[in-house]
Design a protein around this motif. Structure first.
Motif, PDB file in Angstrom:
ATOM      1  N   LEU A 124      34.271  47.866  43.288  1.00  0.00           N
ATOM      2  CA  LEU A 124      32.800  48.580  42.639  1.00  0.00           C
ATOM      3  C   LEU A 124      33.503  48.684  41.025  1.00  0.00           C
ATOM      4  O   LEU A 124      32.577  48.328  39.934  1.00  0.00           O
ATOM      5  CB  LEU A 124      33.061  50.092  42.904  1.00  0.00           C
ATOM      6  CG  LEU A 124      32.214  50.431  44.420  1.00  0.00           C
ATOM      7  CD1 LEU A 124      32.489  52.002  44.765  1.00  0.00           C
ATOM      8  CD2 LEU A 124      31.150  49.965  44.642  1.00  0.00           C
ATOM      9  N   GLY A 125      34.529  48.644  40.386  1.00  0.00           N
ATOM     10  CA  GLY A 125      34.937  48.652  39.279  1.00  0.00           C
ATOM     11  C   GLY A 125      34.755  47.162  38.603  1.00  0.00           C
ATOM     12  O   GLY A 125      34.265  47.110  37.479  1.00  0.00           O
ATOM     13  N   ALA A 126      35.185  46.385  39.397  1.00  0.00           N
ATOM     14  CA  ALA A 126      35.147  44.907  39.039  1.00  0.00           C
ATOM     15  C   ALA A 126      33.661  44.401  38.805  1.00  0.00           C
ATOM     16  O   ALA A 126      33.285  43.675  37.874  1.00  0.00           O
ATOM     17  CB  ALA A 126      35.865  43.853  39.695  1.00  0.00           C
ATOM     18  N   ASP A 127      33.043  44.821  39.795  1.00  0.00           N
ATOM     19  CA  ASP A 127      31.606  44.278  39.802  1.00  0.00           C
ATOM     20  C   ASP A 127      30.755  44.979  38.697  1.00  0.00           C
ATOM     21  O   ASP A 127      29.817  44.464  38.262  1.00  0.00           O
ATOM     22  CB  ASP A 127      30.690  44.630  41.355  1.00  0.00           C
ATOM     23  CG  ASP A 127      29.597  43.954  41.409  1.00  0.00           C
ATOM     24  OD1 ASP A 127      29.494  42.985  42.048  1.00  0.00           O
ATOM     25  OD2 ASP A 127      28.560  44.778  41.332  1.00  0.00           O
ATOM     26  N   PHE A 128      31.101  46.330  38.303  1.00  0.00           N
ATOM     27  CA  PHE A 128      30.449  47.011  37.201  1.00  0.00           C
ATOM     28  C   PHE A 128      30.811  46.200  35.940  1.00  0.00           C
ATOM     29  O   PHE A 128      29.955  46.066  35.111  1.00  0.00           O
ATOM     30  CB  PHE A 128      30.902  48.412  37.198  1.00  0.00           C
ATOM     31  CG  PHE A 128      30.354  49.177  35.993  1.00  0.00           C
ATOM     32  CD1 PHE A 128      28.996  49.521  36.174  1.00  0.00           C
ATOM     33  CD2 PHE A 128      30.951  49.474  34.852  1.00  0.00           C
ATOM     34  CE1 PHE A 128      28.600  50.352  35.039  1.00  0.00           C
ATOM     35  CE2 PHE A 128      30.565  50.176  33.742  1.00  0.00           C
ATOM     36  CZ  PHE A 128      29.190  50.606  34.009  1.00  0.00           C
ATOM     37  N   VAL A 129      32.241  45.696  35.744  1.00  0.00           N
ATOM     38  CA  VAL A 129      32.446  45.315  34.488  1.00  0.00           C
ATOM     39  C   VAL A 129      32.311  43.756  34.501  1.00  0.00           C
ATOM     40  O   VAL A 129      31.762  43.455  33.266  1.00  0.00           O
ATOM     41  CB  VAL A 129      33.957  45.461  34.295  1.00  0.00           C
ATOM     42  CG1 VAL A 129      34.610  44.597  33.085  1.00  0.00           C
ATOM     43  CG2 VAL A 129      34.298  47.014  34.173  1.00  0.00           C
ATOM     44  N   TRP A 130      32.531  43.143  35.422  1.00  0.00           N
ATOM     45  CA  TRP A 130      32.159  41.701  35.364  1.00  0.00           C
ATOM     46  C   TRP A 130      30.861  41.202  35.751  1.00  0.00           C
ATOM     47  O   TRP A 130      29.908  41.931  36.380  1.00  0.00           O
ATOM     48  CB  TRP A 130      33.163  40.837  36.337  1.00  0.00           C
ATOM     49  CG  TRP A 130      34.563  40.962  36.301  1.00  0.00           C
ATOM     50  CD1 TRP A 130      34.939  41.599  34.948  1.00  0.00           C
ATOM     51  CD2 TRP A 130      35.770  40.833  37.047  1.00  0.00           C
ATOM     52  NE1 TRP A 130      36.526  41.558  35.169  1.00  0.00           N
ATOM     53  CE2 TRP A 130      36.797  41.134  36.568  1.00  0.00           C
ATOM     54  CE3 TRP A 130      35.550  40.427  38.427  1.00  0.00           C
ATOM     55  CZ2 TRP A 130      38.038  41.124  36.998  1.00  0.00           C
ATOM     56  CZ3 TRP A 130      36.629  40.292  38.969  1.00  0.00           C
ATOM     57  CH2 TRP A 130      38.005  40.811  38.433  1.00  0.00           C
ATOM     58  N   SER A 131      30.148  40.266  35.174  1.00  0.00           N
ATOM     59  CA  SER A 131      29.105  39.698  35.458  1.00  0.00           C
ATOM     60  C   SER A 131      29.234  38.921  36.949  1.00  0.00           C
ATOM     61  O   SER A 131      30.151  38.637  37.339  1.00  0.00           O
ATOM     62  CB  SER A 131      28.661  38.577  34.743  1.00  0.00           C
ATOM     63  OG  SER A 131      29.305  37.420  34.715  1.00  0.00           O
ATOM     64  N   LYS A 132      28.123  38.732  37.733  1.00  0.00           N
ATOM     65  CA  LYS A 132      28.167  38.154  38.818  1.00  0.00           C
ATOM     66  C   LYS A 132      28.654  36.735  38.889  1.00  0.00           C
ATOM     67  O   LYS A 132      29.720  36.137  39.655  1.00  0.00           O
ATOM     68  CB  LYS A 132      26.656  37.967  39.785  1.00  0.00           C
ATOM     69  CG  LYS A 132      26.173  39.218  40.086  1.00  0.00           C
ATOM     70  CD  LYS A 132      27.025  39.889  41.291  1.00  0.00           C
ATOM     71  CE  LYS A 132      26.443  41.092  41.940  1.00  0.00           C
ATOM     72  NZ  LYS A 132      27.269  41.865  42.673  1.00  0.00           N
ATOM     73  N   VAL A 173      40.816  43.378  31.087  1.00  0.00           N
ATOM     74  CA  VAL A 173      41.138  42.074  30.536  1.00  0.00           C
ATOM     75  C   VAL A 173      40.334  40.680  31.003  1.00  0.00           C
ATOM     76  O   VAL A 173      40.078  39.710  30.283  1.00  0.00           O
ATOM     77  CB  VAL A 173      42.626  41.848  30.489  1.00  0.00           C
ATOM     78  CG1 VAL A 173      43.253  40.517  30.052  1.00  0.00           C
ATOM     79  CG2 VAL A 173      43.391  43.190  29.791  1.00  0.00           C
ATOM     80  N   TYR A 174      40.410  40.805  32.393  1.00  0.00           N
ATOM     81  CA  TYR A 174      39.733  39.564  32.923  1.00  0.00           C
ATOM     82  C   TYR A 174      38.212  39.429  32.863  1.00  0.00           C
ATOM     83  O   TYR A 174      37.926  38.330  33.269  1.00  0.00           O
ATOM     84  CB  TYR A 174      40.130  39.748  34.513  1.00  0.00           C
ATOM     85  CG  TYR A 174      41.550  39.463  34.868  1.00  0.00           C
ATOM     86  CD1 TYR A 174      42.632  39.073  34.016  1.00  0.00           C
ATOM     87  CD2 TYR A 174      41.936  40.001  36.260  1.00  0.00           C
ATOM     88  CE1 TYR A 174      43.733  39.193  34.296  1.00  0.00           C
ATOM     89  CE2 TYR A 174      43.480  39.895  36.369  1.00  0.00           C
ATOM     90  CZ  TYR A 174      44.375  39.329  35.767  1.00  0.00           C
ATOM     91  OH  TYR A 174      45.626  39.469  35.995  1.00  0.00           O
ATOM     92  N   ALA A 175      37.641  40.363  32.172  1.00  0.00           N
ATOM     93  CA  ALA A 175      36.278  40.084  31.896  1.00  0.00           C
ATOM     94  C   ALA A 175      36.109  39.162  30.754  1.00  0.00           C
ATOM     95  O   ALA A 175      35.304  38.529  30.660  1.00  0.00           O
ATOM     96  CB  ALA A 175      35.577  41.400  31.523  1.00  0.00           C
ATOM     97  N   LEU A 176      37.085  38.805  29.932  1.00  0.00           N
ATOM     98  CA  LEU A 176      37.277  37.836  28.921  1.00  0.00           C
ATOM     99  C   LEU A 176      36.991  36.600  29.506  1.00  0.00           C
ATOM    100  O   LEU A 176      38.093  36.278  30.263  1.00  0.00           O
ATOM    101  CB  LEU A 176      38.387  38.159  28.198  1.00  0.00           C
ATOM    102  CG  LEU A 176      38.367  39.545  27.284  1.00  0.00           C
ATOM    103  CD1 LEU A 176      39.794  39.555  26.646  1.00  0.00           C
ATOM    104  CD2 LEU A 176      37.442  39.683  26.485  1.00  0.00           C
TER     105      LEU A 176
END
Length: 244
Positions: A151-159, A45-48
């Motif tokens: 690890l999951g957040a870094d994989f889903v979100w851009s830097k 969700v927070y990737a949005l």
């Protein structure tokens, strides 16, 4: 001769009690599973880009009726001085690792096994995961939960998205969350206008914003901020994932 049936009255309550315990244990396990899975759903969700996450500390402030000060700022509106200073102070290899700096982590483990004093190995993704989903304090349980979340957040979100979220949930004092609130409270300016010195002071305050007050630095904090300021000026090769 009539044979009276056996009285099963005593067995039925016991069976009901066992069934009740099983249901209760099943509900507890489902609740624990839901708590463990929820952060990973929130990562999606927070990737949005329009979502504005809040940290567990911010939620605790609300629960305790204290409130907090946080004004969300997009990364484009935050001074690059602060981005560079925070990266050089907190996680110089931010652009190079995938959420966990395994080389640094291995060094810390080796030092601990040798009985030596250990230094922090938390990356910005690890700190972001902790702030969003976990709690403060040192424990193996929290660290075990923190690593896969990072690890999951870094994989889903851009830097850039990772940095944006981190700078908007970081704690900079009692009830002060995010770069904009910190800049306003400590320096009476916007996060978009922070100088290199102000940015460095905010960066070195992050590990303990209650004893390190950016607007009232002691001699040691001022010296450390000077080191961070110099590193930030020479950080071009390290921040290309944010500023190509």
């Amino acid at each position: 001769m009539d044979i009276a049936p056996e009285d099963n009255g005593a067995e039925e309550p016991a069976v009901e009690r066992r069934g009740g315990w099983r249901r209760m244990i099943r509900r507890i396990l489902l609740a624990v599973l839901a708590v463990l899975v929820l952060p990973y759903l929130l990562i999606l969700v927070y990737a949005l880009p329009f979502t504005r996450p809040v940290s567990t500390l911010m939620l605790s402030e609300l629960a305790l009726m204290r409130g907090y000060d946080r004004q969300w700022m997009s990364l484009d509106d935050i001074s690059p001085n602060l981005v560079r200073a925070v990266m050089m102070s907190e996680d110089a290899r931010f652009c190079l690792h995938g959420g966990v700096d395994w080389n640094q982590m291995r060094s810390v483990v080796e030092d601990a096994l040798d009985g030596e004093a250990t230094r922090g190995a938390s990356t910005i993704p690890m700190q972001t995961a902790k702030n969003l989903f976990l709690w403060n304090g040192r424990s193996f349980i929290r660290k075990a939960l923190e690593l896969p979340l990072a690890l999951g957040a870094d994989f889903v979100w851009s830097k850039p998205r990772m940095m944006e979220i981190y700078l908007n949930i970081a704690e900079w004092g009692p009830g002060i969350y995010g770069a904009e609130a910190a800049a306003q409270r400590h320096f009476k300016t916007s996060a978009s206008k922070l100088s290199t010195k102000q940015a460095a002071l905010l960066a070195v305050a992050l590990p303990n914003p209650f004893t390190r007050v950016a607007s009232k630095p002691g001699r040691g904090m001022t010296r450390l901020a000077g080191v961070v300021e110099r590193r930030a000026r020479a950080s071009g090769a390290y921040i290309k994932c944010i500023y190509p």
